[in-house]
Design an enzyme around this catalytic site. Structure first.
Site, short mmCIF file in Angstrom:
data_model
loop_
_atom_site.label_atom_id
_atom_site.label_comp_id
_atom_site.label_asym_id
_atom_site.label_seq_id
_atom_site.Cartn_x
_atom_site.Cartn_y
_atom_site.Cartn_z
N SER A 564 0.84 -1.20 0.00
CA SER A 564 0.00 0.00 0.00
C SER A 564 0.87 1.24 0.00
CB SER A 564 -0.88 0.01 1.25
OG SER A 564 -1.54 1.26 1.36
N TYR A 577 -2.71 -0.74 10.69
CA TYR A 577 -2.76 -1.10 9.27
C TYR A 577 -1.45 -0.76 8.58
CZ TYR A 577 -4.25 -1.01 4.33
OH TYR A 577 -4.36 -1.22 2.98
N1 LIG Z 1 -8.66 -0.51 -1.47
C1 LIG Z 1 -7.58 0.22 -1.36
O1 LIG Z 1 -7.57 1.42 -1.53
C2 LIG Z 1 -6.28 -0.41 -1.04
C3 LIG Z 1 -5.15 0.39 -1.04
C4 LIG Z 1 -3.92 -0.17 -0.76
C5 LIG Z 1 -3.85 -1.50 -0.47
N2 LIG Z 1 -4.96 -2.27 -0.48
C6 LIG Z 1 -4.82 -3.69 -0.18
O2 LIG Z 1 -5.40 -4.46 -1.21
C7 LIG Z 1 -5.82 -5.68 -0.67
C8 LIG Z 1 -7.24 -5.97 -1.12
O3 LIG Z 1 -8.09 -5.01 -0.61
P1 LIG Z 1 -9.53 -4.67 -1.20
O4 LIG Z 1 -9.62 -3.20 -1.16
O5 LIG Z 1 -9.76 -5.35 -2.45
O6 LIG Z 1 -10.46 -5.23 -0.04
P2 LIG Z 1 -11.64 -6.31 -0.01
O7 LIG Z 1 -12.18 -6.29 1.35
O8 LIG Z 1 -12.58 -6.03 -1.13
O9 LIG Z 1 -10.91 -7.67 -0.28
C9 LIG Z 1 -10.11 -8.29 0.70
C10 LIG Z 1 -10.39 -9.77 0.70
O10 LIG Z 1 -9.50 -10.40 1.61
C11 LIG Z 1 -10.20 -11.42 2.29
N3 LIG Z 1 -9.58 -11.71 3.57
C12 LIG Z 1 -9.60 -10.99 4.70
N4 LIG Z 1 -8.98 -11.64 5.69
C13 LIG Z 1 -8.57 -12.82 5.19
C14 LIG Z 1 -7.89 -13.93 5.73
N5 LIG Z 1 -7.50 -13.97 7.01
N6 LIG Z 1 -7.63 -14.97 4.92
C15 LIG Z 1 -8.04 -14.94 3.63
N7 LIG Z 1 -8.68 -13.92 3.07
C16 LIG Z 1 -8.95 -12.87 3.84
C17 LIG Z 1 -11.59 -10.84 2.46
O11 LIG Z 1 -12.53 -11.89 2.69
C18 LIG Z 1 -11.81 -10.12 1.14
O12 LIG Z 1 -12.43 -10.94 0.18
C19 LIG Z 1 -5.64 -5.59 0.84
O13 LIG Z 1 -4.42 -6.18 1.22
C20 LIG Z 1 -5.56 -4.10 1.05
O14 LIG Z 1 -4.86 -3.76 2.23
C21 LIG Z 1 -6.19 -1.75 -0.76
#
Ligand SMILES: NC(=O)c1ccc[n+]([C@@H]2O[C@H](COP(=O)([O-])OP(=O)(O)OC[C@H]3O[C@@H](n4cnc5c(N)ncnc54)[C@H](O)[C@@H]3O)[C@@H](O)[C@H]2O)c1
Ligand SMILES: [Zn+2]
Length: 687
Positions: A564, A577
Site C-alpha cells: 500500500s 494497518y
Molecule cells: N482498497 C484500497 O484502496 C487499497 C489500497 C492499498 C492496499 N490495499 C490492499 O489491497 C488488498 C485488497 O483489498 P480490497 O480493497 O480489495 O479489499 P476487499 O475487502 O474487497 O478484499 C479483501 C479480501 O481479503 C479477504 N480476507 C480478509 N482476511 C482474510 C484472511 N484472514 N484470509 C483470507 N482472506 C482474507 C476478504 O474476505 C476479502 O475478500 C488488501 O491487502 C488491502 O490492504 C487496498
C-alpha cells in the site's frame, strides 16, 4: 433451416459422444450423405456432411461439420496414385468443398466419403479397441460378431484406409461395420438410427463378450506394497511429489498438470503386470500426441520414502528422455518434423495415482482421460488374449505425421500466461478478484483463496464462464477454496489443493487484507494482532508454503505483495494497518534477496484510494476515512482522485494491470521493487 439429415446427424453425434464408453474426448467422427442444391445451377447435388477436424462429438454443432461435394470427393479415387502420396489427398479435399465447406475436413473424410452407405460412424470405444489390440483380434472379431463385423488390419488413418473399408464393405454385403486393427471401429447404416444402433451393437457386444469371457485378473494378482495408500496419505504424498513431477514434465517446456487417483488407475498400478503393460504403450492413433507413446512409471512401492522416490524419479526421467530421443532417431527421416520434447506426459506413481501434463489444463486433463481409456483397453485385451498395440514405427508415423505437425502449426499463439498457475489470496472481492480475473484472461489457471468457500467458488465460476469454460469444465480455468491466511495449517492445505488441482504453482499474490482506521490511543492489542496476523503473518505463511513449491519445481515464479501507499506514507490514524503494510513491504525486499537464486521474483504493488469494488471501503473504512478527510463517503473516490498528480480515480483493474505486468515476460529482470498504482502521490514516491 438446417437440412433434416444434418439435424439427425448432430443428434446422433451428440448422443454417441456423451457416453464415454462410446468414444474418447474428441475421438471419432460421423457423417451423412444427402441431396443438396447447387446454388449456381439450381440442380440437385450429392453432398457429404462429416464432422470436421478437431472438436468433440458430444458438443458437435452444425458449424463443426465439413460439407463436401460427394461426386468430386469420390472422383479422387481416379487421381489417387498410391499410399506414398496419400497425404496429398487431404489438400485435394479443399477442391471438393461445397461453397466455403464449413469446418476443415479431417483425415478421416475419405473413409466417410468412400464407404457406400448413407450414414457412417467412426468411433474409439474402449471395448472395441480392446478387440482391435488383442493379439488374436481378427479371430475374436469373427467369434464375437460373426459375419456382421469384418476385421480390417491396422493401417494409419487416411485415404488408403478409406479405400480398404469401402472394399471390405462391398465384399461383405451382410456386414454392418468393422473393427479397425489397433485403432477403433466403423459402423454404417441406411438410416441415421440404423447407423447409431449398429455402432452401439458393436460396442456393447464387445463389452459383453469381454465381461463374460475375461480371465479374472487381467493385470495379474495384486502386487505387495503397490496397492493404494489410504486416501489422506495418498493425497499428502501426491501433493508432496507434485512440484518435483512438474519440474520433470516441464524440462523442455512448462506444463500444467492434472492428478487423478481414480480406482481404475490405482487398481492398474497395484497389479503385478502394470510395468510390462505400461512399457507396451498406448495404441489408438488419437493417443500419441496426447500421452506420448508410453508413460513414466515409478518403480518403487507406495511406502517408499519421499526422498527416495524423488531421487528415483530423477533417474527414471533421465532414462525416459534418453529412450524417447533414441525412439525419435530410430524412426525419423529427413522429412520428419523436429523432436517436440522428450519429457513424459503421463507419470504413474503406484499407490498414489496418475499425473498427466499438457500445455494447458484442459489438455492435461484429457491426456489423463486418454490414459484411463488405455488402461481399459489393456484390461479388455489382456482379459481375452494378450494386449498387442501397433508397432513402434507406426506410432512414430502418427506422432510425427506431417499432417499432425501442420495442425499444431495452425494452433493459435499461446496467451502470455499460458501454462502458469496463479494463487491469489483474498480474491473473492475487490482488488484480488480483479487480479484473478486479469491473470485468467491472460491464460493462467487461477486459484481463488478467501475466507468464505461459497464466495471463492462463485468468483471462480464467474471467471471460468468469462473465459468460455462450460459449467462442467470450469475447474480447468479457476477453482475457489477457503483458507484463512493467518492459519498455518489452512495455508498449507490450500497450497496442497492448488498443487493437486493444476500440478504446481507459479504466481502467488498476497492480497488478502482488511483495514482498521484508528488513532494510536484507540488501537487495541486485538486490532494490532488482527492487522498483523492477516497481512504480515498471513503473507509470510503463504510465501513460505508457496516458495517450497517454487523451489522444488525449478521453474522460477513470481510472488507479488499487494502492499500500500501506506507502507511508506505516514497517513493519519493508521498505526496498525500501516505498520502491517510496512512489514509486508519489507518482506518483498527480504524474499527477493533470498529467493532470487531460485529464479523467483518478488515484487510489491502500492495501491492507494481504490474505493470502487473494495470491501475494505464499503465495510466501514470508507466512512472512517471520509470522516477523517471531512468529505461525504460517496465522494471519497473523487476526493482521492483530486489529491493525485494525475487527477484520476484508481480502480481495482489498474492494480490488476500492474500485477500482470510484473508477472509478464517484459519485466523478467525486475525483482525487489514496488510499483505505485495511486495516480501519482508525491509523498509516496520511492527513493
Ligand atoms: N482498497 C484500497 O484502496 C487499497 C489500497 C492499498 C492496499 N490495499 C490492499 O489491497 C488488498 C485488497 O483489498 P480490497 O480493497 O480489495 O479489499 P476487499 O475487502 O474487497 O478484499 C479483501 C479480501 O481479503 C479477504 N480476507 C480478509 N482476511 C482474510 C484472511 N484472514 N484470509 C483470507 N482472506 C482474507 C476478504 O474476505 C476479502 O475478500 C488488501 O491487502 C488491502 O490492504 C487496498
Ligand atoms: Zn480414429
Amino acid at each position: 433451416m438446417s437440412d433434416p439429415a444434418v439435424v439427425d446427424l448432430i443428434g446422433r453425434s451428440n448422443r454417441l459422444g456423451s457416453d464415454t464408453k462410446n468414444t474418447n474426448y474428441a475421438g471419432g467422427n460421423t457423417s451423412v450423405k444427402g441431396i443438396g442444391t447447387d446454388p449456381v445451377t439450381g440442380e440437385p447435388i450429392e453432398l457429404l456432411w462429416v464432422k470436421g477436424s478437431g472438436g468433440d462429438l458430444r458438443t458437435l454443432t452444425e458449424s463443426g461439420l465439413a460439407v463436401l461435394r460427394l461426386d468430386r470427393l469420390q472422383r479422387l479415387v481416379d487421381v489417387y496414385s498410391g499410399i506414398e502420396r496419400e497425404d496429398e489427398m487431404v489438400a485435394a479435399f479443399d477442391f471438393c468443398l461445397h461453397g466455403k465447406g464449413g469446418a476443415a475436413p479431417s483425415i478421416d473424410t475419405a473413409m466417410h466419403g468412400l464407404v457406400d452407405a448413407a450414414h457412417v460412424d467412426h468411433l474409439h470405444p474402449d471395448s472395441g479397441i480392446a478387440i482391435a489390440t488383442a493379439a488374436d483380434g481378427e479371430q475374436l472379431t469373427s467369434k464375437i460378431f460373426g459375419a456382421r463385423v469384418v476385421w480390417v488390419p491396422w493401417r494409419r488413418p487416411g485415404f488408403q484406409l478409406g479405400l480398404d473399408i469401402a472394399k471390405i464393405k462391398n465384399q461383405h454385403p451382410q456386414a454392418l461395420g468393422c473393427i479397425l486393427g489397433g485403432h477403433g471401429i466403423t459402423a454404417w447404416g441406411a438410416t441415421s438410427a440404423e447407423s447409431e444402433a449398429n455402432s452401439l451393437w458393436i460396442i456393447d457386444a464387445a463389452a459383453a463378450y469381454i465381461a463374460g469371457n475375461s480371465k479374472p485378473d487381467p493385470f495379474g494378482p495384486a502386487q505387495d506394497g503397490y496397492t493404494a495408500l489410504p486416501e489422506a496419505e495418498r493425497h499428502a504424498k501426491a501433493a508432496a511429489l507434485a512440484p518435483t513431477l512438474r519440474s520433470l514434465a516441464s524440462y523442455d517446456k512448462p506444463m500444467v498438470g492434472h492428478f487423478t487417483d481414480a480406482e481404475v488407475v490405482l487398481d492398474f498400478l497395484g497389479s503385478t503386470e502394470h510395468p510390462r503393460l505400461a512399457e507396451l504403450g498406448t495404441s489408438c492413433p488419437d493417443h500419441f500426441l496426447r500421452t506420448k507413446v508410453k508413460p513414466l512409471v515409478l518403480d518403487l512401492p507406495a511406502s517408499a520414502p519421499l526422498e527416495e522416490s524423488i531421487v528415483r524419479l530423477g533417474e527414471l526421467h533421465a532414462a525416459y528422455r534418453a529412450d524417447y530421443q533414441a525412439y525419435y532417431h530410430r524412426h525419423a527421416t529427413d522429412g520428419s518434423p523436429a523432436m517436440r520434447g522428450a519429457d513424459p506426459l503421463i507419470i504413474l506413481v503406484p499407490g498414489v495415482g496418475m499425473f498427466s501434463y499438457g500445455a494447458n489444463k484442459q489438455t492435461a486433463r484429457v491426456a489423463g482421460e486418454f490414459y484411463v481409456n488405455a488402461i481399459n483397453v489393456m484390461r479388455g485385451a489382456e482379459g481375452l488374449s494378450a494386449y498387442a498395440p501397433i508397432k513402434e514405427s507406426e506410432k512414430f508415423k502418427i506422432e510425427y505425421w506431417s499432417l499432425e505437425e501442420a495442425k499444431l502449426a495452425r494452433m493459435p499463439k499461446p496467451n502470455p500466461l499460458a501454462a502458469r498457475i496463479a494463487l491469489v489470496t483474498g480474491a473473492a472481492s475487490g482488488i484480488g478478484k480483479a487480479i484473478a480475473t486479469r491473470l485468467a484472461a491472460e491464460g493462467a489457471c487461477v486459484v481463488i483463496a478467501d475466507l468464505d468457500l461459497e464466495k471463492a467458488q462463485s468468483v471462480a465460476r464467474e471467471i471460468a464462464r468469462e473465459n468460455g469454460a462450460s459449467e462442467a469444465n470450469g475447474a480447468d480455468v479457476a477453482i475457489g477454496l477457503a483458507a484463512d491466511v493467518s492459519d498455518e495449517a489452512a495455508v498449507r492445505a490450500a497450497i496442497n489443493t492448488a498443487v493437486l488441482a493444476f500440478g504446481g504453482l507459479d504466481l502467488i499474490v498476497n492480497n488478502a487484507g482488511l483495514s482498521l482506521s484508528k488513532a494510536l490511543l484507540d488501537t487495541t492489542v486485538a486490532d494490532w494482532d488482527l492487522q498483523h496476523d492477516v497481512m504480515a503473518k498471513g503473507s509470510f505463511l503463504v510465501s513460505k508454503a508457496a516458495a517450497k513449491v517454487l523451489i522444488e519445481q525449478k521453474l522460477g515464479g513470481d510472488i507479488v505483495y499487494i502492499a500500500s501507499k501506506n507502507s511508506i506514507v505516514a497517513g493519519p490514524n493508521n498505526i496498525a494497518y500501516s505498520a502491517a503494510k510496512a512489514d509486508q513491504a519489507h518482506q518483498v525486499r527480504l524474499l527477493a534477496a533470498e529467493l532470487g537464486g531460485h529464479g523467483v521474483k518478488v515484487n510489491g504493488i502500492n495501491p492507494d484510494g481504490v474505493v470502487r469494488g473494495s470491501g475494505i471501503f464499503s465495510g466501514g473504512w470508507g466512512a472512517q476515512r471520509a470522516a477523517v478527510y471531512g468529505v461525504d463517503e460517496e465522494d471519497l473516490g473523487a476526493y482521492y482522485a483530486q489529491r493525485t498528480l494525475l487527477k484520476r480515480e484508481v480502480l481495482p483493474e489498474n492494480v490488476a494491470n500492474a500485477v500482470f505486468a510484473i508477472c509478464s515476460a517484459d519485466l523478467s529482470h525486475t525483482t525487489g521493487t514496488h510499483i505505485p498504482v495511486d495516480a501519482g502521490v508525491a509523498a509516496a514516491f520511492l527513493r
